[in-house]
Design a protein around this motif. Structure first.
Motif, PDB file in Angstrom:
ATOM      1  N   GLY A   1       0.676  -1.039   0.059  1.00 54.26           N
ATOM      2  CA  GLY A   1      -0.212   0.037   0.032  1.00 54.26           C
ATOM      3  C   GLY A   1       0.807   1.186   0.068  1.00 54.26           C
ATOM      4  N   ASP A   2       2.145   1.249   0.477  1.00 53.90           N
ATOM      5  CA  ASP A   2       2.942   2.549   0.072  1.00 53.90           C
ATOM      6  C   ASP A   2       3.225   2.882  -1.056  1.00 53.90           C
ATOM      7  OD1 ASP A   2       3.270   2.253   3.134  1.00 53.90           O
ATOM      8  OD2 ASP A   2       5.422   1.432   3.158  1.00 53.90           O
ATOM      9  N   TYR A   3       3.469   4.010  -1.052  1.00 51.99           N
ATOM     10  CA  TYR A   3       4.002   4.659  -2.736  1.00 51.99           C
ATOM     11  C   TYR A   3       5.336   4.827  -2.527  1.00 51.99           C
ATOM     12  CZ  TYR A   3      -1.040   5.338  -3.879  1.00 51.99           C
ATOM     13  OH  TYR A   3      -2.264   5.120  -4.073  1.00 51.99           O
ATOM     14  N   VAL A   4       6.051   4.576  -3.674  1.00 57.30           N
ATOM     15  CA  VAL A   4       7.461   4.811  -3.908  1.00 57.30           C
ATOM     16  C   VAL A   4       7.716   5.269  -5.094  1.00 57.30           C
ATOM     17  CG1 VAL A   4       8.040   3.193  -2.063  1.00 57.30           C
ATOM     18  CG2 VAL A   4       7.843   2.544  -4.782  1.00 57.30           C
ATOM     19  N   ILE A   5       8.822   6.092  -5.212  1.00 61.47           N
ATOM     20  CA  ILE A   5       9.417   6.415  -6.310  1.00 61.47           C
ATOM     21  C   ILE A   5      10.549   5.631  -6.846  1.00 61.47           C
ATOM     22  CG2 ILE A   5      11.007   8.325  -7.645  1.00 61.47           C
ATOM     23  CD1 ILE A   5       8.052   9.065  -7.161  1.00 61.47           C
ATOM     24  N   VAL A   6      10.412   4.883  -8.250  1.00 65.27           N
ATOM     25  CA  VAL A   6      11.335   3.918  -8.674  1.00 65.27           C
ATOM     26  C   VAL A   6      12.092   4.382  -9.943  1.00 65.27           C
ATOM     27  CG1 VAL A   6      11.503   1.445  -9.450  1.00 65.27           C
ATOM     28  CG2 VAL A   6       9.660   2.023  -8.003  1.00 65.27           C
ATOM     29  N   HIS A   7      13.473   3.897  -9.527  1.00 64.48           N
ATOM     30  CA  HIS A   7      14.405   4.498 -10.607  1.00 64.48           C
ATOM     31  C   HIS A   7      15.424   3.340 -10.980  1.00 64.48           C
ATOM     32  CE1 HIS A   7      16.764   6.704 -13.254  1.00 64.48           C
ATOM     33  NE2 HIS A   7      17.951   6.541 -12.630  1.00 64.48           N
TER      34      HIS A   7
END
Length: 83
Positions: free
Chosen positions: A43-49
């Motif tokens: 459920g967490d939101y993350v920035i992926v690179h």
């Protein structure tokens, strides 16, 4: 320059990996969570690179980013964005 779309963790996998959903689309990726300062939760939101979750976002930050990206895409494409 890199443009990152918030991704929501939908499943935690073994070895510090997570399955994430990109924006609100039907695109899913696997991302390493080993660089996050705290253990992530479904459920967490993350920035992926480059295959790594680099930063966690609150749901409000994620929605704000997604709304801004939708507006930009609509202005450029002339039709609603699908993410």
């Amino acid at each position: 320059m890199c443009l990152a779309i918030p991704a929501q963790i939908v499943e935690l996998e073994p070895s510090d990996m997570a399955r994430v959903r990109v924006g609100e689309s039907s695109t899913f990726l696997s991302a390493s969570t080993m660089l996050l300062p705290e253990p992530p939760r479904v459920g967490d939101y993350v920035i992926v690179h480059a295959g790594f979750a680099l930063h966690s976002l609150t749901p409000e930050e994620a929605e704000s980013s997604l709304a801004a990206l939708r507006e930009l895409a609509e202005a450029v494409e002339g039709q609603p964005a699908n993410f």
